[in-house]
Scaffold this motif. Structure first.
Motif, PDB file in Angstrom:
ATOM      1  N   THR A  21       0.841  -1.195   0.000  1.00  0.00           N
ATOM      2  CA  THR A  21       0.000   0.000   0.000  1.00  0.00           C
ATOM      3  C   THR A  21       0.871   1.238   0.000  1.00  0.00           C
ATOM      4  O   THR A  21       1.851   1.321   0.740  1.00  0.00           O
ATOM      5  CB  THR A  21      -0.910   0.010   1.234  1.00  0.00           C
ATOM      6  OG1 THR A  21      -1.747  -1.148   1.215  1.00  0.00           O
ATOM      7  CG2 THR A  21      -1.783   1.252   1.257  1.00  0.00           C
ATOM      8  N   CYS A  22       0.510   2.194  -0.819  1.00  0.00           N
ATOM      9  CA  CYS A  22       1.186   3.481  -0.863  1.00  0.00           C
ATOM     10  C   CYS A  22       0.150   4.565  -0.578  1.00  0.00           C
ATOM     11  O   CYS A  22      -0.807   4.720  -1.336  1.00  0.00           O
ATOM     12  CB  CYS A  22       1.830   3.710  -2.226  1.00  0.00           C
ATOM     13  SG  CYS A  22       2.547   5.350  -2.464  1.00  0.00           S
ATOM     14  N   THR A  23       0.352   5.289   0.498  1.00  0.00           N
ATOM     15  CA  THR A  23      -0.546   6.394   0.848  1.00  0.00           C
ATOM     16  C   THR A  23       0.091   7.699   0.404  1.00  0.00           C
ATOM     17  O   THR A  23       1.234   7.992   0.768  1.00  0.00           O
ATOM     18  CB  THR A  23      -0.823   6.416   2.349  1.00  0.00           C
ATOM     19  OG1 THR A  23      -1.387   5.157   2.746  1.00  0.00           O
ATOM     20  CG2 THR A  23      -1.803   7.529   2.694  1.00  0.00           C
ATOM     21  N   VAL A  24      -0.667   8.467  -0.381  1.00  0.00           N
ATOM     22  CA  VAL A  24      -0.164   9.695  -0.979  1.00  0.00           C
ATOM     23  C   VAL A  24      -0.808  10.891  -0.287  1.00  0.00           C
ATOM     24  O   VAL A  24      -2.026  10.922  -0.092  1.00  0.00           O
ATOM     25  CB  VAL A  24      -0.488   9.729  -2.485  1.00  0.00           C
ATOM     26  CG1 VAL A  24       0.097  10.978  -3.136  1.00  0.00           C
ATOM     27  CG2 VAL A  24       0.044   8.475  -3.168  1.00  0.00           C
ATOM     28  N   SER A  25       0.002  11.873   0.072  1.00  0.00           N
ATOM     29  CA  SER A  25      -0.526  13.086   0.684  1.00  0.00           C
ATOM     30  C   SER A  25       0.280  14.278   0.221  1.00  0.00           C
ATOM     31  O   SER A  25       1.327  14.135  -0.396  1.00  0.00           O
ATOM     32  CB  SER A  25      -0.508  12.975   2.212  1.00  0.00           C
ATOM     33  OG  SER A  25       0.819  12.839   2.683  1.00  0.00           O
TER      34      SER A  25
END
Length: 126
Positions: A21-25
């Motif tokens: 999982t890659c969480t982008v912010s």
């Protein structure tokens, strides 16, 4: 600047599956793509998969085609890498990155990416 955080790495038996999982912010202005890359010790960084932000267009690298898929959840600002039939050669540190490309044909080239996560280790044992 875009912040990216990967998770989901770990140890897995050959033939098994794993989802990263890659969480982008942060500010994604000027970025239109998220990619997954991997790097094994002593080897060059390799583009694995990419997906256009907010769209379905994606690219899968030849070495993982048919085994890995990429998807995203726009509501969660998350990009997933589903890995299947893992082999020892899939061992490495997996990074997600954000960048901009004019054409998807260039979306697995690391030079097109400006923001990188810290990486997550995947170890496949036989």
């Amino acid at each position: 600047r875009v912040q990216l955080v990967e998770c989901g790495g770990g140890s897995v038996q050959a033939g098994g599956s794993r989802r990263l999982t890659c969480t982008v912010s942060g500010a994604t202005y000027g970025r239109n793509i998220v990619g997954w890359f991997r790097q094994a010790p002593g080897k060059e960084r390799e583009g694995v998969a990419s997906i256009r932000m907010g769209e379905r267009a994606s690219t899968i690298g030849d070495s993982v085609n048919g085994r890995f898929t990429i998807s995203q959840d726009n509501a969660k600002n998350t990009v997933y890498l589903q890995m299947g039939n893992l082999q020892s050669e899939d061992t490495g540190t997996y990074f997600c990155a954000a960048g901009w490309v004019r054409s998807m044909r260039y979306s697995l080239e690391s030079r097109n990416y400006d923001d990188w996560g810290q990486g997550t280790q995947v170890t496949v044992s036989s």
